[in-house]
Design an enzyme around this catalytic site. Structure first.
Site, PDB file in Angstrom:
ATOM      1  N   HIS A 195     -76.002 131.102  70.873  1.00 12.88           N
ATOM      2  CA  HIS A 195     -76.302 131.691  69.559  1.00 12.88           C
ATOM      3  C   HIS A 195     -76.638 133.175  69.641  1.00 12.88           C
ATOM      4  CE1 HIS A 195     -76.146 127.865  67.600  1.00 12.88           C
ATOM      5  NE2 HIS A 195     -77.178 127.368  68.256  1.00 12.88           N
ATOM      6  N   ASP A 218     -71.432 121.930  72.242  1.00 15.86           N
ATOM      7  CA  ASP A 218     -72.761 121.808  71.641  1.00 15.86           C
ATOM      8  C   ASP A 218     -72.622 121.361  70.187  1.00 15.86           C
ATOM      9  OD1 ASP A 218     -75.754 123.128  72.340  1.00 15.86           O
ATOM     10  OD2 ASP A 218     -75.310 123.049  70.199  1.00 15.86           O
ATOM     11  N   HIS A 276     -74.157 122.470  67.708  1.00 12.43           N
ATOM     12  CA  HIS A 276     -74.230 123.646  66.847  1.00 12.43           C
ATOM     13  C   HIS A 276     -73.117 124.628  67.207  1.00 12.43           C
ATOM     14  CE1 HIS A 276     -78.417 122.104  67.398  1.00 12.43           C
ATOM     15  NE2 HIS A 276     -78.397 122.184  66.081  1.00 12.43           N
TER      16      HIS A 276
END
Length: 340
Positions: free
Chosen positions: A122, A158, A160
């Site tokens: 991220h 993942d 996300h």
């Protein structure tokens, strides 16, 4: 015999998040499960990433911010992202874990798993978010290219979407970024139509999966989307953002992936690496917050990396996923012959 490395450093445990879901017990539990397995692994101590290597992805101002925050004793980069007194050192070593893995598979090892924290996918060039400080896999991709491995495939499973990794390479034709992720879900990015820009259209491949997707949906995405496009791209190295939070037992996701399917996904990326780039494959830990599910899934991934035969998984087509896969194929068909 396949030689698989496990990259680990005790500094990873000193990124102190104090009861946060992304906590040191994730690695402690995984190490115990790995030690209890019969896996023949080569334990490798990483070196820290240099400031120049981290600076290939992140701004100097942001790097200075993280260092200063650590030196002051800690703080928060955002509501979810903790910095403690040793976090800056741990983050340099986490990025260095991926770099070390790349060095190893370029020379002696067949593949490697970097058991690192803090995670990375991220992290944007100028800020951390979503538990992530430095973007470990993105830094690794830049390093691999500097070492002459020009075409990099990044596979991100993942739960996300890896918005940081996607943003870093969104206009770069030398990096193919493939992501399966729950959608809608944090951080809100990763739609099918987010496919790259400025001549790199088609080099970002998002497969946003509906809530509740299980083994069949993930296997279909890997077989019908990842394998064809990856083989056509023909990478020089494969990097994996290995977040085990799509697991059916994970508290931060709504997916239903079994432990065995993480082994199947790992076997799929190994097959790509074996076909395209002499097996060069490095995975780095991202998410996964059920301690036992995470640890068991990492062992399944390592078994696949060692070349062990994977368990047969009963496939039942999920019509929601089938529709999404067809949508991805249509979006990608102008850019890849395999989807025409």
């Amino acid at each position: 015999m396949v030689r698989t490395g496990l990259i680990y450093h005790p500094i990873y445990l000193e990124h102190d998040t104090d009861g946060h879901p992304e906590r040191k017990e994730r690695l402690i539990t995984a190490l115990k499960k790995i030690e209890a397995s019969d896996l023949d692994l080569e334990l490798i101590t990483p070196r820290p990433a240099t400031l120049e290597e981290v600076g290939s992805v992140h701004s100097s101002g942001y790097i200075d911010q993280v260092r200063a925050m650590s030196e002051r004793g800690g703080g928060y980069l955002d509501l979810d992202t903790v910095v403690s007194q040793r976090s800056y050192e741990a983050a340099l070593m986490a990025a260095g874990g991926v770099i070390t893995g790349i060095d190893e598979v370029k020379n002696d090892l067949d593949n490697a798993f970097a058991l690192v924290r803090p995670p990375g996918h991220h992290a944007l060039p100028n800020r951390g978010m979503g538990f992530c400080i430095f973007n470990n896999v993105a830094i690794g991709a830049k390093y691999a290219q500097k070492m002459g491995l020009e075409k990099v495939l990044i596979v991100d499973w993942d739960v996300h979407h890896g918005n940081g990794t996607s943003a870093i390479f969104y206009d770069d034709r030398t990096v193919l970024y493939f992501s399966t992720h729950q959608f809608p879900h944090y951080p809100g990015t990763g739609r099918v139509k987010e496919l790259g820009m400025d001549g790199a259209e088609g080099f970002t491949v998002n497969v946003p999966l509906p809530w509740g997707t299980g083994d069949s949906g993930y296997i279909a995405a890997f077989e019908e989307i990842l394998k064809p496009v990856a083989l056509e791209f023909d990478p020089d190295i494969v990097l994996v953002s290995a977040g085990q939070d799509p697991h059916l037992g994970d508290p931060l996701s709504g997916m239903n992936v079994s432990t065995e399917t993480f082994g199947s996904m790992a076997a799929a990326v190994k097959e790509i690496a074996d076909s395209c780039c002499k097996g060069r494959l490095v995975a780095a830990l991202e998410g996964g917050y059920n301690l036992n599910a995470l640890a068991d899934s990492i062992v399944a991934i390592l078994r696949a990396f060692k070349g062990e035969t994977q368990a047969l998984i009963e496939i039942e087509e999920d019509p929601r996923v089938a529709e999404r896969i067809e949508e991805v194929k249509r979006a990608m068909s102008p850019y890849w012959n395999c989807f025409k």
